[in-house]
Write an enzyme that holds these catalytic residues in place. Sequence first.
Site, PDB file in Angstrom:
ATOM      1  N   GLY A  45      11.293  -5.223   1.415  1.00  0.00           N
ATOM      2  CA  GLY A  45      10.186  -4.560   2.098  1.00  0.00           C
ATOM      3  C   GLY A  45       8.986  -5.490   2.148  1.00  0.00           C
ATOM      4  O   GLY A  45       8.936  -6.508   1.442  1.00  0.00           O
ATOM      5  N   GLN A  50      -0.043  -7.388   2.513  1.00  0.00           N
ATOM      6  CA  GLN A  50       0.519  -8.525   1.770  1.00  0.00           C
ATOM      7  C   GLN A  50       0.445  -9.825   2.578  1.00  0.00           C
ATOM      8  O   GLN A  50       0.559 -10.904   2.011  1.00  0.00           O
ATOM      9  CB  GLN A  50       1.985  -8.245   1.374  1.00  0.00           C
ATOM     10  CG  GLN A  50       2.107  -7.114   0.360  1.00  0.00           C
ATOM     11  CD  GLN A  50       3.542  -6.872  -0.046  1.00  0.00           C
ATOM     12  OE1 GLN A  50       4.279  -6.184   0.646  1.00  0.00           O
ATOM     13  NE2 GLN A  50       3.950  -7.462  -1.154  1.00  0.00           N
ATOM     14  N   CYS A  94       7.665  -7.131  -6.851  1.00  0.00           N
ATOM     15  CA  CYS A  94       6.736  -7.153  -5.726  1.00  0.00           C
ATOM     16  C   CYS A  94       6.545  -8.612  -5.312  1.00  0.00           C
ATOM     17  O   CYS A  94       6.329  -9.475  -6.177  1.00  0.00           O
ATOM     18  CB  CYS A  94       5.391  -6.541  -6.137  1.00  0.00           C
ATOM     19  SG  CYS A  94       4.181  -6.513  -4.796  1.00  0.00           S
ATOM     20  N   LEU A  95       6.611  -8.861  -4.012  1.00  0.00           N
ATOM     21  CA  LEU A  95       6.466 -10.239  -3.534  1.00  0.00           C
ATOM     22  C   LEU A  95       5.050 -10.754  -3.767  1.00  0.00           C
ATOM     23  O   LEU A  95       4.833 -11.966  -3.764  1.00  0.00           O
ATOM     24  CB  LEU A  95       6.852 -10.323  -2.050  1.00  0.00           C
ATOM     25  CG  LEU A  95       8.317  -9.944  -1.744  1.00  0.00           C
ATOM     26  CD1 LEU A  95       8.565  -9.940  -0.238  1.00  0.00           C
ATOM     27  CD2 LEU A  95       9.292 -10.891  -2.436  1.00  0.00           C
ATOM     28  N   HIS A 136       6.985   2.392  -2.432  1.00  0.00           N
ATOM     29  CA  HIS A 136       6.296   1.174  -2.901  1.00  0.00           C
ATOM     30  C   HIS A 136       5.450   0.594  -1.762  1.00  0.00           C
ATOM     31  O   HIS A 136       4.293   0.201  -1.973  1.00  0.00           O
ATOM     32  CB  HIS A 136       7.368   0.179  -3.365  1.00  0.00           C
ATOM     33  CG  HIS A 136       6.879  -1.168  -3.781  1.00  0.00           C
ATOM     34  ND1 HIS A 136       6.969  -1.636  -5.083  1.00  0.00           N
ATOM     35  CD2 HIS A 136       6.315  -2.190  -3.068  1.00  0.00           C
ATOM     36  CE1 HIS A 136       6.480  -2.866  -5.143  1.00  0.00           C
ATOM     37  NE2 HIS A 136       6.074  -3.233  -3.929  1.00  0.00           N
ATOM     38  N   GLU A 137       6.020   0.561  -0.540  1.00  0.00           N
ATOM     39  CA  GLU A 137       5.297  -0.038   0.595  1.00  0.00           C
ATOM     40  C   GLU A 137       4.136   0.858   1.053  1.00  0.00           C
ATOM     41  O   GLU A 137       3.066   0.349   1.412  1.00  0.00           O
ATOM     42  CB  GLU A 137       6.251  -0.312   1.762  1.00  0.00           C
ATOM     43  CG  GLU A 137       7.429  -1.223   1.448  1.00  0.00           C
ATOM     44  CD  GLU A 137       7.045  -2.538   0.802  1.00  0.00           C
ATOM     45  OE1 GLU A 137       5.919  -3.004   1.030  1.00  0.00           O
ATOM     46  OE2 GLU A 137       7.865  -3.093   0.048  1.00  0.00           O
ATOM     47  N   HIS A 140       1.247   0.231  -1.051  1.00  0.00           N
ATOM     48  CA  HIS A 140       0.502  -0.971  -0.624  1.00  0.00           C
ATOM     49  C   HIS A 140      -0.550  -0.603   0.422  1.00  0.00           C
ATOM     50  O   HIS A 140      -1.668  -1.124   0.405  1.00  0.00           O
ATOM     51  CB  HIS A 140       1.440  -2.016  -0.006  1.00  0.00           C
ATOM     52  CG  HIS A 140       2.060  -2.972  -0.990  1.00  0.00           C
ATOM     53  ND1 HIS A 140       1.317  -3.789  -1.812  1.00  0.00           N
ATOM     54  CD2 HIS A 140       3.362  -3.262  -1.257  1.00  0.00           C
ATOM     55  CE1 HIS A 140       2.140  -4.536  -2.542  1.00  0.00           C
ATOM     56  NE2 HIS A 140       3.379  -4.225  -2.233  1.00  0.00           N
TER      57      HIS A 140
HETATM   58  O1  K1U Z   1       6.552  -4.920  -1.305  1.00  0.00           O
HETATM   59  C1  K1U Z   1       7.112  -5.896  -1.787  1.00  0.00           C
HETATM   60  O2  K1U Z   1       6.478  -6.671  -2.465  1.00  0.00           O
HETATM   61  C2  K1U Z   1       8.576  -6.128  -1.539  1.00  0.00           C
HETATM   62  C3  K1U Z   1       9.437  -5.645  -2.703  1.00  0.00           C
HETATM   63  C4  K1U Z   1       9.897  -4.242  -2.406  1.00  0.00           C
HETATM   64  C5  K1U Z   1      10.549  -3.491  -3.527  1.00  0.00           C
HETATM   65  C6  K1U Z   1      11.488  -4.020  -4.347  1.00  0.00           C
HETATM   66  C7  K1U Z   1      12.064  -3.277  -5.354  1.00  0.00           C
HETATM   67  C8  K1U Z   1      11.709  -1.997  -5.517  1.00  0.00           C
HETATM   68  C9  K1U Z   1      10.767  -1.491  -4.712  1.00  0.00           C
HETATM   69  C10 K1U Z   1      10.184  -2.226  -3.705  1.00  0.00           C
HETATM   70  C11 K1U Z   1      10.618  -6.585  -2.817  1.00  0.00           C
HETATM   71  O3  K1U Z   1      11.399  -6.711  -1.919  1.00  0.00           O
HETATM   72  S1  K1U Z   1      10.802  -7.467  -4.287  1.00  0.00           S
HETATM   73  C12 K1U Z   1      12.343  -8.381  -4.064  1.00  0.00           C
HETATM   74  C13 K1U Z   1      13.563  -7.556  -4.232  1.00  0.00           C
HETATM   75  O4  K1U Z   1      13.510  -6.504  -4.819  1.00  0.00           O
HETATM   76  C14 K1U Z   1      14.863  -7.982  -3.671  1.00  0.00           C
HETATM   77  C15 K1U Z   1      15.035  -9.224  -3.158  1.00  0.00           C
HETATM   78  C16 K1U Z   1      16.268  -9.612  -2.658  1.00  0.00           C
HETATM   79  C17 K1U Z   1      17.314  -8.736  -2.642  1.00  0.00           C
HETATM   80  C18 K1U Z   1      17.138  -7.474  -3.157  1.00  0.00           C
HETATM   81  C19 K1U Z   1      15.917  -7.093  -3.678  1.00  0.00           C
HETATM   82 ZN    ZN Z   2       5.014  -4.976  -3.290  1.00  0.00          ZN
END
Ligand code: K1U
Ligand code: ZN
Length: 172
Positions: A45, A50, A94-95, A136-137, A140
């Site tokens: 996401g 972001q 979270c990225l 989560h998004e 944000h």
């Molecule tokens: O909003 C963000 O920072 C993105 C975040 C979203 C998220 C992840 C996990 C739970 C809730 C919300 C991410 O994508 S973090 C990276 C991640 O979880 C992932 C990366 C590659 C494959 C699978 C998952």
């Molecule tokens: Zn995030």
Amino acid sequence: MIRPILIHPDPRLKKVCDPVTEITPDLRKLAEDMLDTMYDAPGVGLAAPQVGVTKRLLVMDCVKGPDLPQRPMVLFNPSVTWASEDLNTYEEGCLSIPDQYADVERPARVRVAWTGIDGLPQEEEFEGLWATCVQHEIDHLNGKLFIDYLGPLKRQMITRKMEKLKRERARG
Ligand code: K1U
Ligand code: ZN
């Protein structure tokens, strides 16, 4: 086009984002760039703040696995119209807070209404990782990060690590 992802702490990640009043070509390009940026990271996401744009827009694709078709989703002005009473705990990342993970409890299923990239209203029920991710998004878009669900000590420890990471990245 890949856009740089802001790292916490940053005032743009704490802002309540403005509603989108018209889906312009610039906003469609932003949504495309956000999907490119999310897949590149990689993530499941990404919300507009972001990448430094404080508007109510998010993208997501929670399909996991190399042989499964992608499902890129673009949501303008998303809102939760119903949340289940049963909760689910997921170890979130979270990225904007790289390499930090913590358990967060949220409703297991949610219905979300939004405007699609074609300008049409949509509504869908999400569960599993999709439900966690969309909540989560949307957080944000309201200036809330997953670390805001943690105790003050854990939150402060993660914030200090991110300040150090930003100093190191600035030095090159
Ligand atoms: O909003 C963000 O920072 C993105 C975040 C979203 C998220 C992840 C996990 C739970 C809730 C919300 C991410 O994508 S973090 C990276 C991640 O979880 C992932 C990366 C590659 C494959 C699978 C998952
Ligand atoms: Zn995030």
